[in-house]
Enzyme design. Structure first.
Site, PDB file in Angstrom:
ATOM      1  N   HIS A  98     -39.086  20.092  67.251  1.00 47.68           N
ATOM      2  CA  HIS A  98     -39.581  20.285  68.613  1.00 47.68           C
ATOM      3  C   HIS A  98     -40.128  21.694  68.783  1.00 47.68           C
ATOM      4  CE1 HIS A  98     -35.270  21.281  68.513  1.00 47.68           C
ATOM      5  NE2 HIS A  98     -35.457  22.119  69.520  1.00 47.68           N
ATOM      6  N   HIS A 100     -40.569  24.713  71.559  1.00 46.96           N
ATOM      7  CA  HIS A 100     -40.162  25.236  72.862  1.00 46.96           C
ATOM      8  C   HIS A 100     -41.349  25.914  73.534  1.00 46.96           C
ATOM      9  CE1 HIS A 100     -35.687  25.173  72.175  1.00 46.96           C
ATOM     10  NE2 HIS A 100     -36.064  25.196  70.913  1.00 46.96           N
TER      11      HIS A 100
END
Ligand SMILES: [Zn+2]
Length: 137
Positions: A98, A100
């Site tokens: 992922h 951020h």
């Protein structure tokens, strides 16, 4: 394998979704470093960015500008950081790739280490505001 992000993608776990298409989902971070902290997540499970093809990495990062513009428009942030952690030693908490997006505010400064605990009400309201501000380019 029990993966929180896969469970969110498969609608087995709740999250505040601010963007979703066939290949990616973007959610509000439950433990934001700053207001509007969001996570861009590819739907195919890979643990680290080095497990992905270059094309998959390109597709992941190509989602970032539209979402970041939406976050800035919704929050009035002055800037933002991108973070992409790989491995426990690098502070990767969820072992599913992922990115951020962490908004920054001039008046707040840059307290990297301190996190807040967001309420569902706050996240729900802000998620809607960001969703409404995401435009595809
Ligand atoms: Zn996963």
């Amino acid at each position: 394998m029990d993966c929180l992000f896969c469970n969110i993608i498969n609608k087995k776990h709740d999250a505040h979704v601010i963007f979703e298409d066939d290949s990616h989902i973007v959610i509000m971070d439950k433990y934001p470093i700053q207001k509007g902290h969001s996570l861009v997540i590819p739907k195919i499970h890979h643990e680290k960015i080095i497990d992905m093809t270059n094309e998959e990495v390109g597709a992941l990062f190509s989602k970032v500008p539209d979402v970041a513009r939406g976050i800035i428009a919704a929050t009035g942030a002055d800037g933002f950081n991108l973070g992409q952690n790989n491995g426990r030693s690098a502070n990767q908490i969820i072992p599913h790739v992922h990115v951020h997006i962490i908004p920054r505010y001039q008046k707040v400064g840059n307290p990297w280490a301190r996190r807040m605990i967001a309420t569902d009400g706050d996240l729900k309201e802000l998620a809607k505001k960001i969703r409404d501000n995401i435009k595809s380019s």
